[in-house]
Design an enzyme around this catalytic site. Structure first.
Site, short mmCIF file in Angstrom:
data_model
loop_
_atom_site.label_atom_id
_atom_site.label_comp_id
_atom_site.label_asym_id
_atom_site.label_seq_id
_atom_site.Cartn_x
_atom_site.Cartn_y
_atom_site.Cartn_z
N CYS A 2 0.83 -1.20 0.00
CA CYS A 2 0.00 0.00 0.00
C CYS A 2 0.87 1.25 0.00
O CYS A 2 2.02 1.24 0.45
CB CYS A 2 -0.87 0.02 1.24
SG CYS A 2 -1.95 -1.41 1.34
N ARG A 27 5.13 0.08 -6.67
CA ARG A 27 5.05 -0.83 -5.51
C ARG A 27 3.92 -1.83 -5.65
O ARG A 27 3.79 -2.72 -4.81
CB ARG A 27 4.83 -0.02 -4.22
CG ARG A 27 5.94 0.98 -3.95
CD ARG A 27 5.63 1.79 -2.73
NE ARG A 27 5.89 1.04 -1.52
CZ ARG A 27 7.06 1.00 -0.89
NH1 ARG A 27 8.06 1.71 -1.36
NH2 ARG A 27 7.21 0.29 0.20
N TRP A 75 -2.96 -2.56 -1.64
CA TRP A 75 -2.56 -3.92 -2.02
C TRP A 75 -3.31 -4.81 -1.03
O TRP A 75 -3.01 -4.80 0.16
CB TRP A 75 -1.04 -4.02 -1.88
CG TRP A 75 -0.46 -5.40 -1.97
CD1 TRP A 75 -0.33 -6.31 -0.96
CD2 TRP A 75 0.11 -6.02 -3.12
NE1 TRP A 75 0.28 -7.44 -1.42
CE2 TRP A 75 0.56 -7.30 -2.73
CE3 TRP A 75 0.28 -5.62 -4.46
CZ2 TRP A 75 1.17 -8.18 -3.62
CZ3 TRP A 75 0.89 -6.50 -5.33
CH2 TRP A 75 1.33 -7.76 -4.92
N ASN A 99 -1.71 2.39 6.05
CA ASN A 99 -0.85 1.27 5.62
C ASN A 99 -0.56 0.43 6.85
O ASN A 99 -0.36 0.98 7.93
CB ASN A 99 0.50 1.79 5.11
CG ASN A 99 0.40 2.34 3.71
OD1 ASN A 99 -0.65 2.30 3.10
ND2 ASN A 99 1.52 2.85 3.22
N GLY A 100 -0.46 -0.87 6.68
CA GLY A 100 -0.14 -1.74 7.82
C GLY A 100 -1.32 -2.61 8.17
O GLY A 100 -2.25 -2.79 7.36
N GLU A 471 17.43 -23.66 -2.44
CA GLU A 471 17.01 -22.30 -2.77
C GLU A 471 18.23 -21.39 -2.99
O GLU A 471 18.23 -20.55 -3.89
CB GLU A 471 16.10 -21.77 -1.65
CG GLU A 471 15.69 -20.32 -1.74
CD GLU A 471 14.98 -19.95 -3.04
OE1 GLU A 471 14.56 -20.84 -3.80
OE2 GLU A 471 14.89 -18.73 -3.32
N LYS A 475 19.19 -19.31 -6.30
CA LYS A 475 19.43 -17.86 -6.32
C LYS A 475 20.73 -17.56 -7.06
O LYS A 475 20.77 -16.67 -7.90
CB LYS A 475 19.54 -17.29 -4.90
CG LYS A 475 18.30 -17.05 -4.10
CD LYS A 475 17.33 -16.04 -4.62
CE LYS A 475 16.42 -16.59 -5.70
NZ LYS A 475 15.20 -17.21 -5.37
N GLU A 478 20.42 -18.24 -10.85
CA GLU A 478 19.54 -17.30 -11.55
C GLU A 478 20.21 -15.97 -11.86
O GLU A 478 20.04 -15.44 -12.94
CB GLU A 478 18.33 -16.96 -10.66
CG GLU A 478 17.28 -18.01 -10.60
CD GLU A 478 16.13 -17.55 -9.70
OE1 GLU A 478 16.36 -17.42 -8.48
OE2 GLU A 478 15.04 -17.31 -10.20
N HIS A 494 27.35 -40.33 -1.48
CA HIS A 494 26.75 -41.33 -2.36
C HIS A 494 26.93 -40.97 -3.84
O HIS A 494 26.19 -41.46 -4.69
CB HIS A 494 25.26 -41.49 -2.03
CG HIS A 494 25.04 -42.00 -0.64
ND1 HIS A 494 25.35 -43.30 -0.27
CD2 HIS A 494 24.59 -41.40 0.48
CE1 HIS A 494 25.08 -43.46 1.02
NE2 HIS A 494 24.63 -42.31 1.50
N LYS A 590 9.11 -12.91 -14.32
CA LYS A 590 8.62 -12.89 -12.94
C LYS A 590 7.41 -13.80 -12.79
O LYS A 590 7.17 -14.38 -11.73
CB LYS A 590 8.27 -11.45 -12.56
CG LYS A 590 7.95 -11.24 -11.10
CD LYS A 590 9.18 -11.35 -10.22
CE LYS A 590 8.86 -11.43 -8.74
NZ LYS A 590 9.87 -12.13 -7.97
C1 F6R Z 1 12.97 -17.93 -8.42
C2 F6R Z 1 11.57 -17.73 -8.67
C3 F6R Z 1 10.83 -18.81 -9.37
C4 F6R Z 1 9.38 -18.85 -8.89
C5 F6R Z 1 8.56 -19.85 -9.72
C6 F6R Z 1 7.15 -19.96 -9.22
O1 F6R Z 1 13.58 -16.84 -7.82
O2 F6R Z 1 11.02 -16.70 -8.36
O3 F6R Z 1 11.45 -20.04 -9.21
O4 F6R Z 1 9.36 -19.23 -7.55
O5 F6R Z 1 8.55 -19.45 -11.06
O6 F6R Z 1 6.53 -18.72 -9.23
P1 F6R Z 1 5.32 -18.41 -8.26
O7 F6R Z 1 5.80 -18.47 -6.88
O8 F6R Z 1 4.87 -17.03 -8.67
O9 F6R Z 1 4.27 -19.45 -8.55
#
Ligand code: F6R
Length: 595
Positions: A2, A27, A75, A99-100, A471, A475, A478, A494, A590
């Protein structure tokens, strides 16, 4: 997330407030609204969707002369993105933006309803303005009534309130949500971040928590800590960070607390599911997700089985639907998604619904396709995530799954009340652990230069630290395009140990409070074969080439969140050194809406 703007002065207020909201568009929001109080009249306009819809709604309106105005981009967290739920919220003669989250809004609402107040939205915010008007029945002084209102609120807030009782003032309060007051040639300006103030205000005061006050055209001089406003817009949108991803890493301690807000009370986890019996009779859980969300789901499995004592399966969405999955009657299907639009996950939900199983979305975007498709939702409340590589969304997904594990443990009578209470305290401590210290960040910046070559990375860990290793490898891959794998540390012997030599970088996640001795011997096996070891721990480990110390913790989940931040920063700093586009890495999107 928000956004808030406010103005006191003579400029045309509609244009100014909508212009301010436009600066906050980056945002993310799903509805918006403004209120203008001028010549004694209050005018309020709201619209769902983009600001153009709001502009259309108030096309024929303009204000002239002196007045006050407030605006908001919402939001959705409490209640759907509808016009009724959009801010400003109103009572008889006052309007508010916020907000909050007001944690105790239910109690306040119940009490006000008994006194005859009528509510039109599903939000927590609406109680503020009604409570204020109720207080005015007892306190003739408007500011006193406002102070008494704020004193009753529990939670996080940045609040602006305008009232026909005092048409030249804006009342404000701030606790754990940002709020800035600025002064420029044309009056007094309010905003929840710098961007809307640029070009309008020259001097600003970043309010401290627990601030409660009011402002008129002459009040700015009484504020403490006034500084000059940096007029660089790009810098402002990233809150001064180099990348959105970096800003989002630094935000985690705040959003983690937001993801908990209103969901714990007196040592218990409470969820406001539409169906109060939603989780009853559940005997098994299947979690389905992709990428980072899948890794959060894997962490969730450990927590749900440990604290909820409920058998949990975790499946990759793209592998699920075509494998003729078998679902039991009382199996809950949990879809985790940051965007709520990932096609593989969405299709998996649709498929499961044909069997009649209950479905729950853990999602960051209200009203997204996955949320609409599922029976119930737990929003992660991370705010919009702009960096393509997910960070704060992952953190909040883990937190929500942890809350769910405690919720189910209580509901199923398998978790002692004292243990639930302790875990909730650990959750708060864990959120605090994600606050980035400059010392840690500087150390990672320096360390990163030693990890730019070699023939690959192994991130290794056990238990919840195994999905964290996965994870962390994701990161790094990517955003730096270096090859990295996550592995359970006990599995290295193994097979993958054959790769061990000085050019194999092993990042070892070594929590003091979970299986330390076990992982230590796994790392020693690699160290003995000359692999380059970077160990993350609060405890010194002799076999490491580099130590990345996390601060001492008293629970393994605190260590989990501390290491998560360090590993996100590690990926970021390696990526900066190899010169890749941190916020928009090649080949990635994204939101992935193809199979
Ligand atoms: C990695 C990343 C992706 C998402 C994946 C699923 O940094 O963001 O691996 O996690 O594409 O996306 P959502 O969570 O939007 O379903």
């Amino acid at each position: 997330m928000c956004g808030i703007v406010g103005y006191i002065g003579n400029l045309e207020k509609k244009k100014l407030i909508i212009g301010g909201l436009r600066e906050l568009e980056y945002r993310g929001y799903d509805s918006a609204g403004i209120s203008v109080l001028s010549q004694g009249q209050l005018h309020t306009f709201k619209a769902v969707g983009k600001l153009v819809n709001l502009e259309k709604k108030c096309e024929t309106f303009a204000s002239s002369g002196f007045g006050v105005a407030i605006g908001h981009t919402r939001w959705a967290t409490h209640g759907k993105p509808t016009e009724a739920n959009a801010h400003p919220h109103f009572a008889d003669f006052s309007n508010v933006v916020h907000n909050g989250i007001i944690e105790n809004h239910r109690e306040i609402k119940e009490c006000l309803e008994k006194k005859g107040h009528h509510f039109v939205s599903q939000t927590d915010t609406e109680v503020i303005v009604h409570l204020f008007e109720e207080k005015l029945k007892t306190f003739t002084d408007t500011f006193e009534a406002f102070k008494q209102t704020i004193a009753e609120l529990r939670g996080a807030y940045a609040i602006l309130l305008i009232t026909q009782k005092e048409p030249e003032k804006i009342f404000y309060a701030k606790n754990a949500s940002p709020l800035i007051i600025g002064k420029g040639e044309d009056g007094i300006f309010f905003a929840s971040s710098d961007a809307p103030l640029i070009g309008l205000a020259t001097d600003v005061s970043y309010l401290e928590d627990q601030s409660v006050g009011y402002m008129d055209l002459n009040g700015f001089e009484s504020l403490d800590l006034v500084v000059k406003l940096n007029q660089d817009k790009g810098y402002a949108q990233k809150d001064g960070f180099r990348f959105f991803m970096e800003k989002e890493i630094y935000e985690q301690h705040t959003v983690l607390l937001e993801s908990m807000m209103g969901r714990t009370n007196e040592g218990k986890v409470i969820f406001d599911f539409r169906d109060g019996q939603f989780c009853d009779e559940i005997e098994e859980i299947t979690i389905c997700a992709c990428g980072t969300s899948y890794h959060a789901g894997m962490v969730g499995k450990y927590l749900l089985e440990r604290y909820g004592k409920i058998k949990t399966n975790v499946v990759i969405a793209s592998e699920f639907r075509y494998a003729n999955p078998i679902l039991k009657k009382n199996e809950l299907f949990v879809a985790i998604s940051q965007s709520g639009e990932t096609l593989d996950t969405l299709e998996a939900v649709k498929y499961v619904k044909t069997f009649g199983n209950k479905t729950l979305a853990i999602c960051n975007v209200d009203n997204s396709s996955i949320v609409r498709e599922c029976d119930e939702v737990l929003l992660t409340r991370a705010g919009i995530e702009k960096g393509v590589a997910s960070t704060k969304a992952f953190a909040t997904q883990v937190m929500v799954l942890w809350l769910l594990s405690v919720f189910l443990g209580q509901r199923r009578g398998v978790l002692a009340p004292s243990e639930a209470e302790t875990l909730i305290k650990v959750m708060v401590e864990s959120a605090k652990k994600t606050e980035v210290s400059h010392k840690l960040h500087d150390r990672i910046k320096r360390l990163s230069k030693r990890y730019l070559h070699g023939h690959g990375f192994f991130f290794i860990g056990r238990d919840v630290f195994y999905p964290l290793a996965l994870e962390s490898a994701l990161k790094l891959k990517e955003i730096s395009y270096l090859h990295a794998e996550g592995y359970p540390s006990g599995e290295m012997k193994h097979g993958p140990i054959a790769l061990a030599d000085s050019e194999l970088f092993t990042v070892a996640l070594m929590p003091e409070h979970l299986l330390y001795e076990k992982i230590k011997s796994n790392v020693e096996e690699l160290s003995a074969r000359d692999a380059t070891i970077c160990a993350l721990s609060a405890k010194e480990f002799d076999g490491a080439d580099d130590m990345l110390y996390i601060s001492p913790c008293s629970h393994y989940m605190e260590e989990f969140f501390s290491m998560m931040v360090a590993l996100q920063l590690f990926a970021l700093e390696v990526a900066v050194r190899v010169g890749s586009d941190v916020d928009m890495p090649r080949n990635l999107a994204k939101s992935v809406t193809v199979e």
